[in-house]
Design a protein around this motif. Structure first.
Motif, PDB file in Angstrom:
ATOM      1  N   PRO A 140       1.155  -1.671   0.044  1.00 15.80           N
ATOM      2  CA  PRO A 140       0.406  -0.027  -0.254  1.00 15.80           C
ATOM      3  C   PRO A 140       0.754   1.370   0.733  1.00 15.80           C
ATOM      4  CG  PRO A 140      -0.058  -1.278   2.179  1.00 15.80           C
ATOM      5  CD  PRO A 140       0.556  -1.958   1.325  1.00 15.80           C
ATOM      6  N   VAL A 141       0.985   1.750  -0.778  1.00 12.49           N
ATOM      7  CA  VAL A 141       1.297   3.550  -0.685  1.00 12.49           C
ATOM      8  C   VAL A 141       0.509   4.805  -0.810  1.00 12.49           C
ATOM      9  CG1 VAL A 141       2.477   2.047  -2.806  1.00 12.49           C
ATOM     10  CG2 VAL A 141       0.891   3.923  -3.356  1.00 12.49           C
ATOM     11  N   TYR A 142      -1.141   4.292  -0.668  1.00 12.26           N
ATOM     12  CA  TYR A 142      -1.454   5.439   0.400  1.00 12.26           C
ATOM     13  C   TYR A 142      -2.464   4.883   1.187  1.00 12.26           C
ATOM     14  CZ  TYR A 142      -0.447   8.111  -4.319  1.00 12.26           C
ATOM     15  OH  TYR A 142      -0.259   8.244  -5.805  1.00 12.26           O
ATOM     16  N   GLN A 143      -2.676   5.977   2.118  1.00 13.11           N
ATOM     17  CA  GLN A 143      -3.694   5.811   3.203  1.00 13.11           C
ATOM     18  C   GLN A 143      -5.035   7.207   3.163  1.00 13.11           C
ATOM     19  OE1 GLN A 143      -1.407   5.435   6.541  1.00 13.11           O
ATOM     20  NE2 GLN A 143      -0.421   7.211   5.981  1.00 13.11           N
ATOM     21  N   TYR A 144      -5.969   6.231   3.939  1.00  8.48           N
ATOM     22  CA  TYR A 144      -7.057   6.753   3.415  1.00  8.48           C
ATOM     23  C   TYR A 144      -7.757   8.458   4.341  1.00  8.48           C
ATOM     24  CZ  TYR A 144     -12.420   7.831   2.654  1.00  8.48           C
ATOM     25  OH  TYR A 144     -13.607   7.880   2.692  1.00  8.48           O
ATOM     26  N   GLN A 145      -8.010   9.225   3.912  1.00  7.50           N
ATOM     27  CA  GLN A 145      -8.434  10.514   5.074  1.00  7.50           C
ATOM     28  C   GLN A 145     -10.241  10.833   4.470  1.00  7.50           C
ATOM     29  OE1 GLN A 145      -6.445  13.828   7.004  1.00  7.50           O
ATOM     30  NE2 GLN A 145      -6.823  14.480   5.360  1.00  7.50           N
ATOM     31  N   SER A 146     -10.326  11.212   3.399  1.00  8.25           N
ATOM     32  CA  SER A 146     -12.313  11.568   3.009  1.00  8.25           C
ATOM     33  C   SER A 146     -11.595  11.205   1.203  1.00  8.25           C
ATOM     34  CB  SER A 146     -12.086  12.768   4.013  1.00  8.25           C
ATOM     35  OG  SER A 146     -13.330  13.120   3.209  1.00  8.25           O
ATOM     36  N   HIS A 147     -12.795  10.860   1.144  1.00  8.11           N
ATOM     37  CA  HIS A 147     -13.396  11.315  -0.527  1.00  8.11           C
ATOM     38  C   HIS A 147     -12.941  12.400  -0.527  1.00  8.11           C
ATOM     39  CE1 HIS A 147     -17.258  11.948   1.440  1.00  8.11           C
ATOM     40  NE2 HIS A 147     -17.788  12.194  -0.613  1.00  8.11           N
ATOM     41  N   THR A 148     -12.833  13.284   0.373  1.00  2.00           N
ATOM     42  CA  THR A 148     -13.315  14.845  -0.636  1.00  2.00           C
ATOM     43  C   THR A 148     -11.694  15.441  -0.367  1.00  2.00           C
ATOM     44  OG1 THR A 148     -13.684  15.459   1.725  1.00  2.00           O
ATOM     45  CG2 THR A 148     -15.748  15.437   0.447  1.00  2.00           C
ATOM     46  N   SER A 149     -10.614  14.584   0.460  1.00  2.00           N
ATOM     47  CA  SER A 149      -9.327  15.274   0.284  1.00  2.00           C
ATOM     48  C   SER A 149      -8.372  13.988  -0.606  1.00  2.00           C
ATOM     49  CB  SER A 149      -9.276  15.064   2.384  1.00  2.00           C
ATOM     50  OG  SER A 149      -9.510  15.874   2.875  1.00  2.00           O
ATOM     51  N   ALA A 150      -7.435  14.379  -0.664  1.00  2.00           N
ATOM     52  CA  ALA A 150      -5.957  14.014  -1.044  1.00  2.00           C
ATOM     53  C   ALA A 150      -6.567  12.610  -1.060  1.00  2.00           C
ATOM     54  CB  ALA A 150      -4.919  14.406  -1.968  1.00  2.00           C
ATOM     55  N   LEU A 151      -5.372  11.148  -0.888  1.00  2.00           N
ATOM     56  CA  LEU A 151      -4.889  10.500  -0.378  1.00  2.00           C
ATOM     57  C   LEU A 151      -3.979  11.153   0.282  1.00  2.00           C
ATOM     58  CD1 LEU A 151      -5.750   6.829  -2.808  1.00  2.00           C
ATOM     59  CD2 LEU A 151      -6.431   7.782  -0.439  1.00  2.00           C
ATOM     60  N   VAL A 152      -3.240  10.428   1.539  1.00  2.42           N
ATOM     61  CA  VAL A 152      -2.059  10.313   2.412  1.00  2.42           C
ATOM     62  C   VAL A 152      -1.486   8.865   2.227  1.00  2.42           C
ATOM     63  CG1 VAL A 152      -0.650  11.058   4.388  1.00  2.42           C
ATOM     64  CG2 VAL A 152      -2.813  11.664   4.157  1.00  2.42           C
ATOM     65  N   PRO A 153       0.145   9.895   1.186  1.00  3.30           N
ATOM     66  CA  PRO A 153       1.214   8.648   1.633  1.00  3.30           C
ATOM     67  C   PRO A 153       1.029   8.079   2.441  1.00  3.30           C
ATOM     68  CG  PRO A 153       1.592  10.917   0.228  1.00  3.30           C
ATOM     69  CD  PRO A 153       0.688  11.509   0.867  1.00  3.30           C
ATOM     70  N   ARG A 154       1.627   6.691   2.170  1.00  7.22           N
ATOM     71  CA  ARG A 154       1.697   5.914   3.412  1.00  7.22           C
ATOM     72  C   ARG A 154       3.160   5.816   3.062  1.00  7.22           C
ATOM     73  NH1 ARG A 154      -1.286   0.334   5.570  1.00  7.22           N
ATOM     74  NH2 ARG A 154       0.668  -0.542   6.691  1.00  7.22           N
ATOM     75  N   ASN A 155       4.468   5.674   4.191  1.00  9.45           N
ATOM     76  CA  ASN A 155       5.209   5.459   4.066  1.00  9.45           C
ATOM     77  C   ASN A 155       6.261   4.496   5.689  1.00  9.45           C
ATOM     78  OD1 ASN A 155       6.635   6.390   1.750  1.00  9.45           O
ATOM     79  ND2 ASN A 155       5.441   8.805   3.544  1.00  9.45           N
ATOM     80  N   PRO A 156       6.103   3.103   5.485  1.00 11.36           N
ATOM     81  CA  PRO A 156       7.042   2.762   6.809  1.00 11.36           C
ATOM     82  C   PRO A 156       7.599   3.365   7.749  1.00 11.36           C
ATOM     83  CG  PRO A 156       6.890   0.646   5.005  1.00 11.36           C
ATOM     84  CD  PRO A 156       6.951   2.310   4.079  1.00 11.36           C
ATOM     85  N   SER A 157       6.968   2.621   8.858  1.00 10.44           N
ATOM     86  CA  SER A 157       7.374   3.717  10.133  1.00 10.44           C
ATOM     87  C   SER A 157       9.039   2.990  10.716  1.00 10.44           C
ATOM     88  CB  SER A 157       6.344   4.791  10.683  1.00 10.44           C
ATOM     89  OG  SER A 157       5.183   3.901  11.809  1.00 10.44           O
ATOM     90  N   GLY A 158       8.349   1.707  10.732  1.00  9.10           N
ATOM     91  CA  GLY A 158       9.456   1.036  12.075  1.00  9.10           C
ATOM     92  C   GLY A 158      10.113  -0.327  10.534  1.00  9.10           C
ATOM     93  N   SER A 159      10.324  -1.591  11.548  1.00 13.82           N
ATOM     94  CA  SER A 159      11.378  -1.972  10.915  1.00 13.82           C
ATOM     95  C   SER A 159      10.467  -2.816  10.479  1.00 13.82           C
ATOM     96  CB  SER A 159      11.593  -3.045  12.229  1.00 13.82           C
ATOM     97  OG  SER A 159      10.925  -3.772  12.793  1.00 13.82           O
ATOM     98  N   SER A 160       9.216  -2.402  10.192  1.00 13.34           N
ATOM     99  CA  SER A 160       7.759  -3.441   9.214  1.00 13.34           C
ATOM    100  C   SER A 160       7.216  -2.755   9.048  1.00 13.34           C
ATOM    101  CB  SER A 160       7.512  -4.920   9.501  1.00 13.34           C
ATOM    102  OG  SER A 160       8.958  -6.172  10.032  1.00 13.34           O
TER     103      SER A 160
END
Length: 507
Positions: free
Chosen positions: A385-405
């Protein structure tokens, strides 16, 4: 990947055609006050603009190709096509009936409200009834319809359907004053005439009459980064119904089974009649709010599914529910890893489940850094997954792994609820046709304000695959990615004034 001559020729013809389009304006103070009044005036490639306001009891069958329909209304004054009573054409508010005649419509920022047809006409009226080739729907709303979108034509086999940033509410068959009557029409019904379906950054909620939120028979379905919520009073059945198999990538979504639904099942897999039979369910958050017996998956076929991969998903339930992971048959090809099951979603560590914010807090220790590598599909589509849902009226948020996995579920811990959002993802200053495609995209840059600039294309892993400088903006730019593998790509365009981003899909 080799480009078929017919596809290449079609792209050239599409590019040339857009150079001589006419714009039509419809509104209460305009020469034409209803969309149907320009039906016999528009030509191939024209654009119809609808002022904000309500257009009452006006249904139209369109008979030209490459039409664009753009609502100009905003806020409480959106462009609304509202129908009261049965639609006399027997199909819907906007109808694209004939392949080769009404292909390639683009529809943006329009509300479709109240579409219904009589039982004598089948009782399956639609906001948009589509029976041609290739349709793109952006930032639209479908409410109080028997079907939000109904697609299908037995003579069509290669159509692409793209639905982005749109909302679906209270759709399904309903007798007057009988919200539980079961007619089984749906928020979205996509027939087997669709080769590739893309549904991204959409919001589905409160179905009625045992409607499915998404029912698809498409050969390939990409259901990416959506919120699919039955709601507290929604009376639907499946949140997602894979009606006859196919290649399905279901990634980054939030599924919520409400407390009042009809069959208390979330994902259905009905049959194996498509040529491809591969199912990928990766990094979704699945919530059950019904306190009785529920089923996360109902798989009817006893055999024939080549791949059934379930990776990195959160399955969480209301306390006291009896949760069945598989009803029907457990696929022999089941490949399951990195999933977590919680019997109390209220204590799992979600940010605010009461407001459908299923991003993770530091208390979600069962999910953080516990994901595994899901690999890619049999057709080399990366299951990351490269994005995360916030709202259909807003842009998708980029998803970047924040830990070891990677984290389990639809969100990465420390999801930026206010930071990192690029509103230009939703910008329509660039239009893309067709999308998905086999690698040839037509880009319309006509609304860009800079004189020249550059564009870049990145794959799902962030690797630069194409760069072009000193691009002259026009309405007929052709982007050739035909040598790139199937998958999702990110287009970045800098016109010297702003950076605009778009998602591209190669199938």
């Amino acid at each position: 990947m080799k480009i078929k001559y017919s596809v290449f020729l079609a792209a050239i013809l599409l590019t040339n055609a857009y150079c001589s389009a006419t714009e039509w304006y419809v509104g209460a103070t305009r020469t034409y006050t209803l969309p149907s009044q320009v039906r016999n005036l528009v030509a191939d490639n024209d654009t119809v603009y609808l002022d904000g306001g309500v257009y009452l009891n006006d249904a139209t069958k369109w008979t030209k190709k490459n039409l664009k329909f753009i609502g100009l209304g905003t806020g409480s004054n959106r462009s609304i096509l509202r129908y009261s009573g049965d639609i006399s054409n027997g199909k819907g508010i906007f109808v694209f009936e004939s392949a080769g005649i009404s292909d390639n419509p683009y529809i943006e920022n329009i509300v479709f409200d109240g579409a219904q047809v009589s039982d004598a006409d089948g009782g399956n009226g639609a906001g948009i009834r589509f029976q041609a080739n290739n349709i793109t729907i952006v930032n639209c709303r479908f409410v109080n319809c028997q079907n939000g979108i109904l697609e299908g034509n037995g003579s069509v086999t290669t159509s692409n359907v793209t639905i982005l940033n749109s909302e679906f509410e209270n759709n399904g068959y309903q007798l007057q004053n009988d919200p539980t009557h079961s007619g089984y029409e749906h928020h979205i019904y996509i027939g087997a005439s669709t080769d590739t379906l893309l549904v991204q950054n959409c919001y589905f909620h409160h179905p009625r009459g045992q409607a499915n939120s998404i029912k698809t028979r498409a050969q390939r379905s990409y259901i990416l980064y959506n919120l699919i919520d039955e709601g507290t009073t929604g009376y639907g059945s499946w949140e997602l119904n894979i009606a006859q198999g196919g290649m399905n990538v279901i990634m980054g979504n939030i599924f919520i089974q409400g407390p009042a639904g009809a069959n208390h099942g979330i994902i259905g897999y009905d049959a194996v009649t498509n040529p491809l039979e591969d199912f990928y369910f990766v990094n979704n958050t699945v919530i059950n709010q019904f306190p009785g017996n529920i089923k996360f998956f109902n798989t009817v076929p006893a055999s024939g599914i080549n791949t059934f991969k379930i990776y990195n998903n959160i399955f969480a339930s209301v306390p006291g529910a009896s949760n069945t992971f598989f009803s029907g048959n457990t696929p022999a090809s089941l490949d399951s890893a990195g999933n977590v099951l919680s019997t109390d979603y209220t204590t799992f560590g979600f940010t605010n489940a009461a407001t459908n914010d299923y991003s993770l807090t530091s208390g979600a220790t069962a999910a953080i850094d516990h994901g595994v590598n899901a690999g890619s599909t049999a057709m080399a589509y990366p299951l990351i997954p490269v994005y995360q849902y916030q709202s259909h009226t807003s842009a998708l948020v980029p998803r970047n792994p924040s830990g070891s996995s990677i984290d389990i579920g639809a969100y990465e811990f420390e999801f930026p609820s206010t930071a990192g959002i690029d509103p230009e993802f939703l910008s329509e200053e660039i239009k893309v046709y067709p999308n998905p495609s086999t690698g040839i995209f037509h880009l319309d840059f006509a609304q860009l304000t800079g004189e020249a600039g550059n564009l870049e294309v990145y794959d799902a892993l962030g690797k630069l695959v194409l760069s072009s400088t000193a691009v002259n903006w026009s309405s007929d730019y052709q982007l050739d990615l035909s040598v790139s593998p199937n998958g999702v790509y990110l287009l970045k365009v800098n016109d010297g004034v702003k950076l605009i981003r778009k998602t591209l899909v190669i199938r």
